[in-house]
Design an enzyme around this catalytic site. Sequence first.
Site, PDB file in Angstrom:
ATOM      1  N   HIS A 147     -16.005  -9.237   2.926  1.00 21.62           N
ATOM      2  CA  HIS A 147     -14.997 -10.170   3.420  1.00 21.62           C
ATOM      3  C   HIS A 147     -15.199 -11.589   2.887  1.00 21.62           C
ATOM      4  CE1 HIS A 147     -13.305 -13.008   6.405  1.00 21.62           C
ATOM      5  NE2 HIS A 147     -12.274 -12.186   6.312  1.00 21.62           N
ATOM      6  N   LYS A 194       0.823  -1.201   0.000  1.00 18.21           N
ATOM      7  CA  LYS A 194       0.000   0.000   0.000  1.00 18.21           C
ATOM      8  C   LYS A 194       0.866   1.263   0.000  1.00 18.21           C
ATOM      9  CE  LYS A 194      -3.786  -0.188   2.476  1.00 18.21           C
ATOM     10  NZ  LYS A 194      -4.695  -0.197   3.642  1.00 18.21           N
ATOM     11  N   TYR A 246       8.586 -36.335 -15.933  1.00 17.65           N
ATOM     12  CA  TYR A 246       7.153 -36.030 -15.932  1.00 17.65           C
ATOM     13  C   TYR A 246       6.594 -36.036 -14.516  1.00 17.65           C
ATOM     14  CZ  TYR A 246       6.299 -41.045 -15.312  1.00 17.65           C
ATOM     15  OH  TYR A 246       6.277 -42.317 -14.821  1.00 17.65           O
ATOM     16  N   GLY A 264      -8.003  -7.023   5.198  1.00 18.57           N
ATOM     17  CA  GLY A 264      -8.857  -7.186   6.380  1.00 18.57           C
ATOM     18  C   GLY A 264      -8.186  -7.867   7.553  1.00 18.57           C
ATOM     19  N   MET A 296      -5.347  -6.924   9.251  1.00 19.66           N
ATOM     20  CA  MET A 296      -4.734  -6.112  10.298  1.00 19.66           C
ATOM     21  C   MET A 296      -5.541  -4.851  10.508  1.00 19.66           C
ATOM     22  SD  MET A 296      -0.738  -6.815   9.751  1.00 19.66           S
ATOM     23  CE  MET A 296      -0.929  -6.345   8.066  1.00 19.66           C
ATOM     24  N   SER A 353       9.314 -44.337 -10.933  1.00 22.40           N
ATOM     25  CA  SER A 353       8.203 -43.437 -10.651  1.00 22.40           C
ATOM     26  C   SER A 353       8.167 -43.226  -9.143  1.00 22.40           C
ATOM     27  CB  SER A 353       6.903 -44.061 -11.154  1.00 22.40           C
ATOM     28  OG  SER A 353       5.832 -43.202 -10.864  1.00 22.40           O
ATOM     29  N   ARG A 397      -3.806  -1.421  -5.964  1.00 25.25           N
ATOM     30  CA  ARG A 397      -2.946  -2.621  -5.895  1.00 25.25           C
ATOM     31  C   ARG A 397      -3.394  -3.582  -6.984  1.00 25.25           C
ATOM     32  NH1 ARG A 397      -5.557  -4.478  -0.110  1.00 25.25           N
ATOM     33  NH2 ARG A 397      -7.681  -4.621  -0.871  1.00 25.25           N
ATOM     34  N   CYS A 438       4.312 -39.913  -9.179  1.00 23.62           N
ATOM     35  CA  CYS A 438       2.899 -40.246  -9.301  1.00 23.62           C
ATOM     36  C   CYS A 438       2.171 -40.139  -7.978  1.00 23.62           C
ATOM     37  CB  CYS A 438       2.726 -41.637  -9.908  1.00 23.62           C
ATOM     38  SG  CYS A 438       3.372 -42.950  -8.867  1.00 23.62           S
ATOM     39  N   ARG A 489      -3.135   3.119   8.669  1.00 24.88           N
ATOM     40  CA  ARG A 489      -3.458   1.799   8.091  1.00 24.88           C
ATOM     41  C   ARG A 489      -2.208   0.929   7.993  1.00 24.88           C
ATOM     42  NH1 ARG A 489      -8.196   2.556   4.237  1.00 24.88           N
ATOM     43  NH2 ARG A 489      -8.470   4.818   4.135  1.00 24.88           N
TER      44      ARG A 489
END
Lengths: 885, 885
Positions: free
Chosen positions: A452, A23, A863, A101, A103, A775, A336, A843, A92
């Site tokens: 909220h 902020k 993979y 929300g 703090m 694997s 923001r 896996c 703030r």
Amino acid sequence: MTTNWVYRFDNPGSADNMLLGGKGANLAEMTKAGLPVPPGFTLSTSACHAFHEENGLTDSMVSQVELSIAWLEEKTEKKFGDPQRPLLVSVRSGAPISMPGMMDTVLNLGLNDETVVGLARNTQNPRFAYDSYRRFIQMFGDVVLGIPHYKFEQILDGVKDSAGLHEDQHMTAEHWQEVIAQYHKLVSKETKQAFPQRPMEQLKLAIEAVFGSWNNQRARVYRRINKIPDSLGTAVNVQSMVFGNMGHDSGTGVAFTRNPSTGEPGVFGEYLTNAQGEDVVAGIRTPKPISQLSQEMPQVYQQFTEVCDLLERHYKDVQDIEFTVEQGKLYLLQTRNAKRTAQAAIRIAVDLVDEGLIDYKTAVQRVDPEQLDQLLHPGIDPQAHLQLLATGLPASPGAASGMVTFSADEAERLARTGVKTILVRTETTPEDIHGILAAEGILTSRGGMTSHAAVVARGMGKPCVCGCDTLQIHERDKSFRIGDLVLKEGDTVSIDGATGRVLLGEVPLIEPKLSSEFEQILAWADEIRSLDVRTNADNPEDAAKARSFGAEGVGLCRTEHMFMAADRVPLVQAMILAADIEERQSALEKLLPMQEGDFYGILKAMDGLPVTIRLLDPPLHEFLPNLEELIAKQAQLQVRLQYEPQNHQWQQELAEVQVLLAKVKNLHEFNPMLGHRGCRLGMTFPEIYEMQTRAIYQAVAQLIKEGFHPLPEVMIPLVGHAEELRRMRRLVERVAAEVRVESQVDFLCIVGTMIEVPRAALTADEIAQEAEFFSFGTNDLTQTTFGFSRDDAEGKFLLQYTSEKILPENPFAVLDAKGVGQLVAMAAEKGRAVKPNLKLGICGEHGGEKESIAFCHEKGLNYVSCSPFRVPLARLAAAHAALKI
Amino acid sequence: MTTNWVYRFDNPGSADNMLLGGKGANLAEMTKAGLPVPPGFTLSTSACHAFHEENGLTDSMVSQVELSIAWLEEKTEKKFGDPQRPLLVSVRSGAPISMPGMMDTVLNLGLNDETVVGLARNTQNPRFAYDSYRRFIQMFGDVVLGIPHYKFEQILDGVKDSAGLHEDQHMTAEHWQEVIAQYHKLVSKETKQAFPQRPMEQLKLAIEAVFGSWNNQRARVYRRINKIPDSLGTAVNVQSMVFGNMGHDSGTGVAFTRNPSTGEPGVFGEYLTNAQGEDVVAGIRTPKPISQLSQEMPQVYQQFTEVCDLLERHYKDVQDIEFTVEQGKLYLLQTRNAKRTAQAAIRIAVDLVDEGLIDYKTAVQRVDPEQLDQLLHPGIDPQAHLQLLATGLPASPGAASGMVTFSADEAERLARTGVKTILVRTETTPEDIHGILAAEGILTSRGGMTSHAAVVARGMGKPCVCGCDTLQIHERDKSFRIGDLVLKEGDTVSIDGATGRVLLGEVPLIEPKLSSEFEQILAWADEIRSLDVRTNADNPEDAAKARSFGAEGVGLCRTEHMFMAADRVPLVQAMILAADIEERQSALEKLLPMQEGDFYGILKAMDGLPVTIRLLDPPLHEFLPNLEELIAKQAQLQVRLQYEPQNHQWQQELAEVQVLLAKVKNLHEFNPMLGHRGCRLGMTFPEIYEMQTRAIYQAVAQLIKEGFHPLPEVMIPLVGHAEELRRMRRLVERVAAEVRVESQVDFLCIVGTMIEVPRAALTADEIAQEAEFFSFGTNDLTQTTFGFSRDDAEGKFLLQYTSEKILPENPFAVLDAKGVGQLVAMAAEKGRAVKPNLKLGICGEHGGEKESIAFCHEKGLNYVSCSPFRVPLARLAAAHAALKI
């Protein structure tokens, strides 16, 4: 040299997020860009650290704050405590990573019994001035002095009642003065001191409270869930106040430069006239859509849309902006990067590329892989007959059904026992986070799209319907009413976060359709990533689904689920209970064509792609009746026969139960997880693996004859010693050779192993000599490396371990890089040292988790394999990992 | 250059054990020392390898054998196939490491229908000649041609029956000729060929059979048990025959240069007159003690004792000698280092040092640590009232009780279910090895101190009574008779291998007294070793016992056994079933003084030595009633109440059972081994560890006040993450500090951890920062590293794994160096890198196993800890390890 703790918004240095918080950095950046930002300054995160180390503000901080206030007084031509032109400020928090929300915030600081009179006189609006003062006392009392919020509410309600009023906006200045008088008494009673009148004292206390709030419980919980390091600290922003509550030409709002829910272009947001910002965020009054501002204040709206455009081009991303209109003049309080749904993130990322603001690699990074999950959540079947109860705001997409519950604690408790819930609240507060996390969906009767509940639910990818004001919630009765219908805790409802519908009972869900932007992002991801993505699938349907999501093969086909089908269980049990190998062979011969059909289907669905088939893994007793039930049954029959010794049916039943019980007891294991399973079964009952191998290669031969290209890879589970793999490999190769001769079809025989016990990783150099692939079965590897079984740990101590940070994460969710990962890396290295082309995959469930995928990329695996619905996530996460290095 | 496959006994090269085998090398050495050895030659172990590679004898081997036979003919002035002066030879196996009775032997080779006539004429003893020939056919038929032994026995018995004779020695030449004729028919029928008449053909076939016997089943089993590599191969010794069966001035025997059972000086052995060697070894006739030879053949006896002395000085060790007297002339057929009991090994080693033959380091190496176990086995309480059934030969020391069983398979089966057995056989054969291994003790009715049963039992340290000829065994009825008494399979008997007594029922056993030689060997071992030896002890008695055996501390004191005492179980259960922490605290407060007493006792017994105390480890449900029993009880009560709904007692009982069942189910775990145990208990129920810590330090304070020097080390079990240890350590230190203040006594607080899950080893660098010592819990570490639980594995697949050599050893018996050991080494290295003085020990069962101890020495551990009875073994093994490097 004195440390610099305080930075003015117009300070010429670069705006550093880590130092100034998100902020503060943005306010500085906006100020320097010439945007209409009320002046102010920031106490840095370094000050926060020093504060916590020194257990309070240091002298140098205080003197720097005093200097900055002096500057602010000059800039605004107002003065702290001056009854003529009082300077009022907001205080703030602002951390380097946004924690909305979480703090504390204090507004209107600087008001006292004298300045309130001046404010009233200067604005010619005594009602506004006294309202502001009572808000300040209330907020300061709650946040700084720690007086429970409801005590202020009680006073307010009392004054309203005696005045016969229902709405705040009908209160007069005199009413507010009465409220203020009672607030003063409350503060004196609770704190044994008068409410602080000196603005500088107010300011110091407020800064201390905000720094202190970094460590309040809800902030810590939020950080844990969102993986924000505790070490960041928060900055504090002190900014001169502007007022949205100075009449009907004033207002306040929150807006996004694009729709954060769908990603559609165009300013999107809400505002309230004659209100302060807290009113919007808290969801107490339902605000108006921003489009209405174009009619109410066309010039302001025009200016605002221009500012939005400018900000978006400046930050190259969608902005989330707080603004206030004070008597027709626009001020920006914050901007923001906007939080957004997965759908919006994708749409926006693709649009920004199209608009030339960002390149495709940046676009791919703009979409959080974890979020994709939302898009793949099922929606409600449009064909279904639904009982619509009400419609609220579509606050977070996705559909869910569950038991109604009214408290976060209860939602959490039920979730632990596997019960799905819908958390129903008038509005949610940061104290409810654990309940939102635990529930399937959230339903509130108040609050808008930026309330909220809506913000948090979107962040978590939970369905949410907000502001559904036809709901009357009676928390005490644990019930809610919609018209004549009363629903109680335990009843089932469904919500559709995409449309805002609230429905009675459970509803049928269907798979989502994916947007072209979604496909575009994934196509870009595919260009970037080097990891292949396979799927874990045990049947042709899942395989086909995963293939449609982009899976490049099957990384894990578990054969045990094939044994669980109702028509096979008797055969499987006959096989297990066989008195000798002949009997077992005969049962296996009946299973063979069924298994062949299973493999035929899955290999066909994955035609041309590799399919890793794991031979039977679980202990055989899993296929037999439950030991405890048999014991109870035996005990019952024995007692019955004491009372009725001649009952032949019971005699017969008892005899049968006893035979079965003997076999079940014989197969019973103390620690099935560490028991007679995996290749240990293959070693002791080679005929089972022979049947499975035969089924695989007979299916292969058939498919090749039909012109397909089946590519099975046979995987031996639970190998701990190279010798196990050597023998099992010989078995598979022998059977493959037999099928080649019988079928007159030639095919490859590829054999590899799971690496899922530590010893396999430790001796990977020996094992690699017998394997064509490894694997990593990281579920079991995590269990054996930590020495705890998931079933026991998650129910008994793991929750405490993660909540108390004994472990940083649940290692079954996020691969434990230090321990389990060390074994993975060791096995990869040892294996490749012996066989450079050894194929490596993962896996376990970690194959679908982004941090774990990044780990796999880093260690050079070929993979990852995950459940079909996580394939897109894995493709994207693999691209992120590739971009990171 | 042609490879040399054949070495004559008098060849001038050095006698290489690996090339010539033990027997061949010894025969060569004896020959060169001028001892009376019948001439012969050896086919080397290289020839054995070539034989197995080529699947037969090569041409060059055959021609070298032919040349050597020619040399032998010249040397002995006899000739193969010459009816006048026939050359007869023995063909025997001889591996580099002795494997008595495991491979095949053929005697009297060279006899045929013609040479037997010549032999009869030359010796003027037709009975002997035909007896030799029939023995040869029989042995050759069995060993080379594969005709079952019993078919020859049937023929022999038939001829005896028709002649009305019972004993072989009453058979005449004519009887033997009849036997031979029928043997010839049998061979023709079984092999479709006549019995081979050409001696050279006989020889080639016999050599092939001996080489082939390297891989017969009993040889492979023997090698597995005795850890002899399969790759050694055997040599074949061809030696001209001498005859102990040429009348009453002939004989054959086996003797030791000292008593192999007690170690006492003086020739010890047995012989038979007018017999061949096989008669002694097979135990068919009970032989005479060697001392009797001094009366029967004083000159031979004199010469023999001189040879014994010479051999012992030559080899610097006790010799096991086979000899034959042919018409008054002594021949040595074999000498080798004698197998001996632990008691003998110790006595002999110390005596040889006293006699100046060896130094003390050699003496220490002469005693196998594993053998010491025998000496520490309990004997029979001399005070006990015993029911003596019979007395046999004291063939292997130690006492044992068990169920009578008549077959090796049954003994093995019962052992697996935990039943102790005494294996009762007429005589044992190599096929019985697995039964001897499984039984507690061996009892035979035939055979002497060098019979198969005696030799094998001594090697294994099993009690054995041999040649107990008052036993009449009826295998078919599974019973035996002694006088009027009939005992059946399942009855219990006891044997005392030190005295030869056979006793009815189970008998009370007592601890052995240790000889001064035993103490001497261990004192020497202590000088050599660098590893400390501690003990695992849970009570003062065990601790004191171990201290008397030389333990230098307690490496593992398990506190759970203290919770199992009958008077504590109700308190422990109350603690577990407590509804809240207050209730639990109150139960713990009652346990506190008891625990304090436990620790007081053990610390006092170990005064001045370190005592590592492990805080509570097992899951709490282990202290509660069994789940299955409760389920059965509930089911029974429910049915009873259906029949008699008004029974108040049952209603009451049912309610109680249900409460308990709910709690037990709640605590029930799928995999208790991987469950809520170890420090996980300490994390979730810190009050338990607090009580234990308090008990420890209150005991410490008390002991210090009394002038003692208690040295407890608190050990936190099952740590997988450094954070667990950090928190538990803080708990222990906090309580220690409290006790210091309360007691006004100062003491050290030392905290360390078990390393028993792989993750602890992998992150040992982090864990070491919180630990003052590591103790490797290799039992659990083996379970988690392999991913199998001991309870399940040993019953279900581990036996197959070791017998089929999927695993080289049972990893719970011998530390798996490659896997588990890799983690131990890694943890040691990582831990020491962070904390160079970190104390390292091992407290798994491996701490008492010699190979594992050698591993610990090699990896630089500070100590091993084992059960009290294995402490001497560990001291000796630690010395062996130190000497090896």
